[in-house]
Design a protein around this motif. Structure first.
Motif, PDB file in Angstrom:
ATOM      1  N   PRO A   1       0.815  -1.230   0.000  1.00 60.88           N
ATOM      2  CA  PRO A   1       0.000   0.000   0.000  1.00 60.88           C
ATOM      3  C   PRO A   1       0.847   1.279   0.000  1.00 60.88           C
ATOM      4  N   LEU A   2       1.960   1.252   0.708  1.00 64.74           N
ATOM      5  CA  LEU A   2       2.847   2.412   0.691  1.00 64.74           C
ATOM      6  C   LEU A   2       3.445   2.625  -0.688  1.00 64.74           C
ATOM      7  N   TYR A   3       3.923   1.525  -1.312  1.00 64.05           N
ATOM      8  CA  TYR A   3       4.489   1.662  -2.650  1.00 64.05           C
ATOM      9  C   TYR A   3       3.440   2.145  -3.652  1.00 64.05           C
ATOM     10  N   ASP A   4       2.232   1.656  -3.518  1.00 61.69           N
ATOM     11  CA  ASP A   4       1.177   2.041  -4.463  1.00 61.69           C
ATOM     12  C   ASP A   4       0.854   3.526  -4.391  1.00 61.69           C
ATOM     13  N   GLU A   5       0.996   4.129  -3.217  1.00 57.29           N
ATOM     14  CA  GLU A   5       0.739   5.561  -3.080  1.00 57.29           C
ATOM     15  C   GLU A   5       1.968   6.409  -3.373  1.00 57.29           C
ATOM     16  N   LEU A   6       3.136   5.913  -2.974  1.00 56.99           N
ATOM     17  CA  LEU A   6       4.343   6.724  -3.103  1.00 56.99           C
ATOM     18  C   LEU A   6       4.920   6.688  -4.509  1.00 56.99           C
ATOM     19  N   ARG A   7       4.839   5.556  -5.191  1.00 55.49           N
ATOM     20  CA  ARG A   7       5.448   5.444  -6.521  1.00 55.49           C
ATOM     21  C   ARG A   7       4.800   6.386  -7.539  1.00 55.49           C
ATOM     22  N   PRO A   8       3.484   6.467  -7.660  1.00 54.46           N
ATOM     23  CA  PRO A   8       2.910   7.433  -8.633  1.00 54.46           C
ATOM     24  C   PRO A   8       3.271   8.877  -8.309  1.00 54.46           C
TER      25      PRO A   8
ATOM     26  N   PHE B   1      15.252  -2.230   8.131  1.00 53.66           N
ATOM     27  CA  PHE B   1      14.198  -1.535   7.396  1.00 53.66           C
ATOM     28  C   PHE B   1      14.687  -0.984   6.066  1.00 53.66           C
ATOM     29  N   SER B   2      16.007  -0.880   5.900  1.00 55.85           N
ATOM     30  CA  SER B   2      16.533  -0.359   4.643  1.00 55.85           C
ATOM     31  C   SER B   2      16.195  -1.271   3.470  1.00 55.85           C
ATOM     32  N   VAL B   3      16.054  -2.575   3.729  1.00 59.93           N
ATOM     33  CA  VAL B   3      15.681  -3.506   2.654  1.00 59.93           C
ATOM     34  C   VAL B   3      14.270  -3.206   2.161  1.00 59.93           C
ATOM     35  N   LEU B   4      13.400  -2.804   3.054  1.00 57.58           N
ATOM     36  CA  LEU B   4      12.013  -2.542   2.682  1.00 57.58           C
ATOM     37  C   LEU B   4      11.849  -1.182   2.014  1.00 57.58           C
ATOM     38  N   ILE B   5      12.683  -0.247   2.369  1.00 62.27           N
ATOM     39  CA  ILE B   5      12.533   1.090   1.805  1.00 62.27           C
ATOM     40  C   ILE B   5      13.391   1.268   0.546  1.00 62.27           C
ATOM     41  N   GLN B   6      14.198   0.253   0.212  1.00 64.33           N
ATOM     42  CA  GLN B   6      15.067   0.347  -0.953  1.00 64.33           C
ATOM     43  C   GLN B   6      14.282   0.562  -2.246  1.00 64.33           C
ATOM     44  N   PRO B   7      13.145  -0.119  -2.488  1.00 62.69           N
ATOM     45  CA  PRO B   7      12.386   0.169  -3.722  1.00 62.69           C
ATOM     46  C   PRO B   7      11.945   1.620  -3.841  1.00 62.69           C
ATOM     47  N   ALA B   8      11.508   2.217  -2.741  1.00 57.10           N
ATOM     48  CA  ALA B   8      11.102   3.631  -2.796  1.00 57.10           C
ATOM     49  C   ALA B   8      12.293   4.520  -3.111  1.00 57.10           C
ATOM     50  N   LEU B   9      13.463   4.208  -2.519  1.00 58.31           N
ATOM     51  CA  LEU B   9      14.655   4.989  -2.821  1.00 58.31           C
ATOM     52  C   LEU B   9      15.073   4.830  -4.278  1.00 58.31           C
ATOM     53  N   GLU B  10      14.978   3.616  -4.798  1.00 62.80           N
ATOM     54  CA  GLU B  10      15.332   3.401  -6.201  1.00 62.80           C
ATOM     55  C   GLU B  10      14.383   4.151  -7.131  1.00 62.80           C
ATOM     56  N   ASP B  11      13.102   4.180  -6.786  1.00 65.08           N
ATOM     57  CA  ASP B  11      12.159   4.961  -7.596  1.00 65.08           C
ATOM     58  C   ASP B  11      12.526   6.432  -7.584  1.00 65.08           C
ATOM     59  N   ALA B  12      12.853   6.963  -6.407  1.00 64.85           N
ATOM     60  CA  ALA B  12      13.208   8.380  -6.314  1.00 64.85           C
ATOM     61  C   ALA B  12      14.503   8.666  -7.064  1.00 64.85           C
ATOM     62  N   GLN B  13      15.494   7.789  -6.949  1.00 65.43           N
ATOM     63  CA  GLN B  13      16.759   8.006  -7.650  1.00 65.43           C
ATOM     64  C   GLN B  13      16.581   7.903  -9.158  1.00 65.43           C
ATOM     65  N   THR B  14      15.754   6.950  -9.592  1.00 63.74           N
ATOM     66  CA  THR B  14      15.507   6.825 -11.034  1.00 63.74           C
ATOM     67  C   THR B  14      14.838   8.078 -11.583  1.00 63.74           C
ATOM     68  N   ARG B  15      13.851   8.572 -10.834  1.00 61.92           N
ATOM     69  CA  ARG B  15      13.186   9.806 -11.280  1.00 61.92           C
ATOM     70  C   ARG B  15      14.148  10.994 -11.239  1.00 61.92           C
ATOM     71  N   LEU B  16      15.015  11.032 -10.239  1.00 58.13           N
ATOM     72  CA  LEU B  16      15.982  12.122 -10.139  1.00 58.13           C
ATOM     73  C   LEU B  16      16.961  12.096 -11.304  1.00 58.13           C
ATOM     74  N   VAL B  17      17.440  10.917 -11.654  1.00 59.45           N
ATOM     75  CA  VAL B  17      18.355  10.811 -12.803  1.00 59.45           C
ATOM     76  C   VAL B  17      17.646  11.219 -14.089  1.00 59.45           C
ATOM     77  N   PHE B  18      16.402  10.799 -14.234  1.00 57.61           N
ATOM     78  CA  PHE B  18      15.644  11.171 -15.434  1.00 57.61           C
ATOM     79  C   PHE B  18      15.477  12.682 -15.528  1.00 57.61           C
ATOM     80  N   ARG B  19      15.119  13.315 -14.432  1.00 56.08           N
ATOM     81  CA  ARG B  19      14.949  14.769 -14.452  1.00 56.08           C
ATOM     82  C   ARG B  19      16.292  15.473 -14.674  1.00 56.08           C
ATOM     83  N   THR B  20      17.367  14.919 -14.133  1.00 57.53           N
ATOM     84  CA  THR B  20      18.690  15.519 -14.361  1.00 57.53           C
ATOM     85  C   THR B  20      19.053  15.449 -15.834  1.00 57.53           C
ATOM     86  N   GLN B  21      18.807  14.306 -16.457  1.00 63.72           N
ATOM     87  CA  GLN B  21      19.097  14.191 -17.889  1.00 63.72           C
ATOM     88  C   GLN B  21      18.224  15.126 -18.721  1.00 63.72           C
ATOM     89  N   ALA B  22      16.969  15.285 -18.284  1.00 63.15           N
ATOM     90  CA  ALA B  22      16.090  16.208 -19.012  1.00 63.15           C
ATOM     91  C   ALA B  22      16.598  17.637 -18.896  1.00 63.15           C
TER      92      ALA B  22
END
Length: 850
Positions: free
Chosen positions: A418-425, A464-485
């Motif tokens: 449920p957290l990923y479903d709200e935070l990822r979009p 807890f870092s194992v559980l929050i790693q997907p959210a961090l990867e989503d944020a880093q991926t979006r950050l890299v995308f915006r940096t490239q843009a």
């Protein structure tokens, strides 16, 4: 000779007849060996007859009683002894015919009596010797008997010795036979024990089969007897695996495996039924009435802790058998592992039905709250904190149900859906790079472990870092995308406006606004290290619209960046934002792209400024911004990984065709085929490029262009092209060059002041121009000397002093004059003038090295 007591034992006594008759008969002493022996019995009978005869002789006519005479000690004693013997012999004796004196009637009787007397006297005179002879005969007979007895005894002892030896041999043989029988008994006992020991692993099959297949076998799962039965099955499986040579070992092993699977399946069924009972009870209580958060929490966790310990022991029986056992088939292990995974899945599904709807409701409440509905970072902070608390409770409950963490984080990840479903979009649709950076900073600093901390987590602590790693990867991926843009839109495709390229007017505007301050020139080594008038921070800089005049670095960041070209300002801003927020490899790749595109953008702007203004303006613009870029990227610890620049080299193809044409075999297929493996095919060449190397190369190139252009203006009258013309006047040309230098040097310094604030950099550039001017004058002077003296070789003529006014100055004099005009030493001091530690100047080549 008569002292020995044994001698007197066999002497007949001289006692009267009645005394001799009372003497006991001689009896042979009975042998100690009471064995029936005919020979010894015959000897005894012989001795008894001899004893009887001896007794009869003594009774009939025995010698006088022997008396023991005292041993003579002197001659007088012997006299008395002899006299006593004679007196004893002359004493009247009673015997045959002498017992009484009969009356003699006639001469015949007298003659008879006389003959008898004479015979008696003769016998009486020989009686002692006769008795002694009889005694000697008796002694001899007795000694012969003793010798015979002794011989018989020795023979008997020899026979007994031989018998004893026979008995000993027989006893030894018997003992050996007994030992052999004992060993055989032990062997048979061990064999029987071994058979019994081996047989118990086979005989256990039938009773355990009946127990596990009996109705109601599942009710025994939680008893100690069931655990013991599974342990016996383990022993049987290990035994069958260790003894594959037994005839039916494989058959029994497969049957025992089926029984083990049956037993563990009963455990799984019992475990799942226990979970269902607890879950049904909780769901029933939830459905009966509305519960608040406190009651809901107590019901969800307290109820599950009641029977957790008992079911944990039951589940441990399966987990123990998922560990690899030597000799056990891998298929059995995977089957047991599947059973254990089914327990994890059942528990996760049961708990998920209870807590995931509750978590989803809470996350949605956080998402629609006024403070977090539109703010990404606030929503992430509140929702992740809530999920961390839930995961901590679930972690503790899991450890009460299971041993170890296998399957735990899969369950917790499903609970975090449920957290990923709200935070990822929200993360994917976020375009503000500042918020993305803030989100990455929040996740890294609060929930991720410190990379520099080598201490591992505690054994019973949630990671807890194992559980929050997907959210961090989503944020880093979006950050890299915006940096490239941003890199693509605002640096690579940047179109400068005319007012942005209005240099040096832009620098003068900044100077007039009072942002840059002028400092008086200082001399000496310490003063040469002065800071530029525009602060140049050594740490990564962040440019934000809301920066205060005194930001986190203690200076006005807006003032620091106002004189920078927009693409350079954006590049440093991007680097400072993504620094330490993404993976180091990703950051290095992005940093190379940013530096490369920024360098190209600055070079393009320099070309435009050179076209609109002068070449010096373009050069100084590029020098200034490349120096700033080089200084700023040092703070980011960029690992300059070399990237390949791939090109195709066709030179080998052309060389091959030229070679074949010269040899006359251009159209021969055989020659082409021979050359196919050589140079006929084009080569792929990888030119290894590096952003830092590229930056340094462009910086050296533009400095060389600037110093060359400045030196060309001064040395144009004495250049080789001008000197080759007819009617060239060397003295006039030198005077023109000196005049131009006196005019251009102040202009050069003024132009440097418009672009560069660091005094050391400016003086280094002026010194490079001076060195290049001196080198060109030296070349001019050598040409003039060769032409004047007609020399073919180069020879330098050095003269001190001013010389004649109508003559050309030598190199030393011109260099001394140039030092007075350029005034490099007077600004920085002589020790600075000769110091090349910072790599700013290269006097030998006239080029500035950075």
């Amino acid at each position: 000779m008569y002292d020995d007591a044994s001698f007197y034992t066999f002497i007949p006594s001289a006692a009267p007849q009645e005394d001799r008759q009372t003497t006991p008969k001689h009896k042979r002493r009975q042998s100690l060996l009471k064995q029936p022996n005919e020979e010894s019995q015959a000897n005894e009978r012989t001795l008894d007859v001899i004893g009887e005869l001896s007794t009869a002789v003594q009774q009939n006519a025995g010698p006088p009683k022997a008396t023991l005479s005292r041993r003579a000690q002197s001659y007088s004693d012997f006299h008395y002894a002899a006299k006593a013997v004679l007196d004893r012999n002359l004493s009247p004796r009673k015997g045959k015919g002498t017992g009484s004196y009969r009356a003699i009637k006639d001469d015949l009787e007298f003659a008879d009596w006389y003959d008898d007397l004479e015979n008696d006297l003769l016998d009486a005179s020989h009686e002692e010797y006769t008795d002694y002879l009889k005694q000697l005969d008796l002694y001899s007979s007795h000694l012969d008997s003793l010798l015979s007895d002794t011989t018989n005894t020795l023979d008997l002892l020899t026979s007994l010795s031989d018998s004893f030896k026979d008995v000993e041999a027989q006893t030894t043989t018997f003992q050996n036979q007994c030992d052999g029988l004992t060993q055989e008994q032990k062997r048979l006992t061990q064999l029987a024990d071994g058979i019994s020991h081996n047989l118990k692993y086979y005989s256990f099959l039938e009773p355990v089969t009946r127990r596990l297949n009996a109705p109601g076998a599942g009710s025994l799962v939680r008893s100690q007897e069931f655990s013991s039965m599974l342990a016996r099955l383990d022993e049987c499986l290990e035994y069958m695996a260790a003894h594959p040579e037994h005839r039916e070992a494989s058959t029994y092993r497969s049957r025992y495996r089926l029984l083990m699977t049956r037993g563990l399946t009963l455990i799984r069924v019992n475990f799942v039924n226990g979970l269902k009972e607890i879950s049904a009870d909780v769901l029933k209580r939830i459905a009966e009435r509305q519960l608040n958060d406190t009651t809901m929490s107590a019901l969800l966790y307290a109820k599950f802790r009641v029977g957790a310990s008992e079911l944990k022991e039951v589940a441990q029986e399966i987990r123990k058998r998922t560990i690899r056992v030597p000799g056990v088939d891998t298929g059995a292990e995977s089957e047991y592992l599947n059973l254990m995974n089914e327990l994890y899945t059942s528990y996760s599904a049961t708990r998920g039905k209870l807590i995931i709807p509750w978590i989803t409701k809470k996350i949605r409440d956080v998402a629609v709250a006024p403070s977090t509905s539109k703010e990404l970072v606030s929503f992430a902070r509140n929702s992740i904190s809530y999920m961390r608390e839930i995961c901590s409770y679930e972690y503790d409950l899991w450890r009460e149900w299971f041993e170890g963490e296998d399957g735990l984080y899969d369950f917790l990840e499903s609970a975090c859906e449920p957290l990923y479903d709200e935070l990822r979009p929200r993360t994917i649709h976020e375009n503000d790079i500042l918020k993305l950076c803030e989100l990455c900073t929040l996740l890294q600093t609060r929930y991720m472990p410190d990379q520099e901390d080598d201490e591992p987590l505690a054994a019973n602590e949630l990671d807890f870092s194992v559980l929050i790693q997907p959210a961090l990867e989503d944020a880093q991926t979006r950050l890299v995308f915006r940096t490239q843009a941003i890199l693509r839109d605002e640096i690579e495709r940047y179109k400068p406006k005319p007012d942005v390229l209005d240099y040096p007017a832009c620098n003068r505007k900044i100077s007039l606004s009072g942002i840059r301050t002028q400092r008086p020139p200082t001399s000496g080594r310490k003063g040469s290290n002065a800071e530029p008038t525009t602060p140049m921070p050594k740490t990564p800089m962040i440019v934000e619209g809301g920066d205060s005049p005194n930001g986190q670095w203690g200076f006005d960041t807006q003032a620091a960046f106002q004189g920078w070209y927009p693409t350079l300002r954006k590049a440093i801003w991007l680097l400072s934002r993504i620094y330490r927020l993404v993976n180091s490899t990703v950051f290095d790749d992005l940093a190379h792209q940013i530096v490369h595109q920024t360098t190209l953008s600055l070079h393009h702007a320099s070309t435009l400024i050179s076209n609109n203004r002068t070449a010096a303006d373009g050069h100084l613009f590029l020098i200034k911004h490349l120096l700033i870029l080089k200084q700023q990227i040092v703070a980011f610890d960029i690992e300059y990984v070399v990237a390949p620049d791939i090109n195709i080299d066709f030179s080998g193809v052309t060389n091959t065709f030229y070679e074949l044409r010269e040899r006359g075999g251009l159209f021969d297929p055989r020659n082409l085929w021979k050359r196919m493996g050589g140079n006929l095919l084009p080569k792929v060449v990888e030119n290894m490029l590096d952003a830092k190397v590229e930056l340094d190369g462009r910086l050296r190139g533009v400095i060389t262009d600037f110093t060359t252009a400045s030196a060309d203006k001064i040395t144009n009258p004495i250049s080789e092209t001008v000197a080759a013309k007819k009617g060239f006047d060397s003295l006039r040309a030198v005077n023109q060059a000196k005049s131009i230098a006196e005019k251009e040097v102040p202009l050069l310094r003024k132009k440097l002041d418009e672009y560069i604030d660091d005094r050391r950099t400016k003086e280094t550039l002026v010194s490079a121009v001076q060195d290049l001017v001196v080198q060109r004058y030296e070349a001019f002077y050598e040409r003039q000397m060769r032409e004047k003296h007609g020399e073919t070789g180069s020879r330098r003529v050095s003269k001190k002093g001013k010389g004649r006014e109508d003559d050309v100055w030598d190199v030393d004099m011109f260099e001394e004059w140039a030092g007075g005009v350029f005034m490099v030493g007077k600004v920085l001091g002589r020790e600075e003038d000769d110091d090349d530690d910072d790599g700013f100047s290269d006097r030998g080549s006239g080029r500035v090295s950075f």
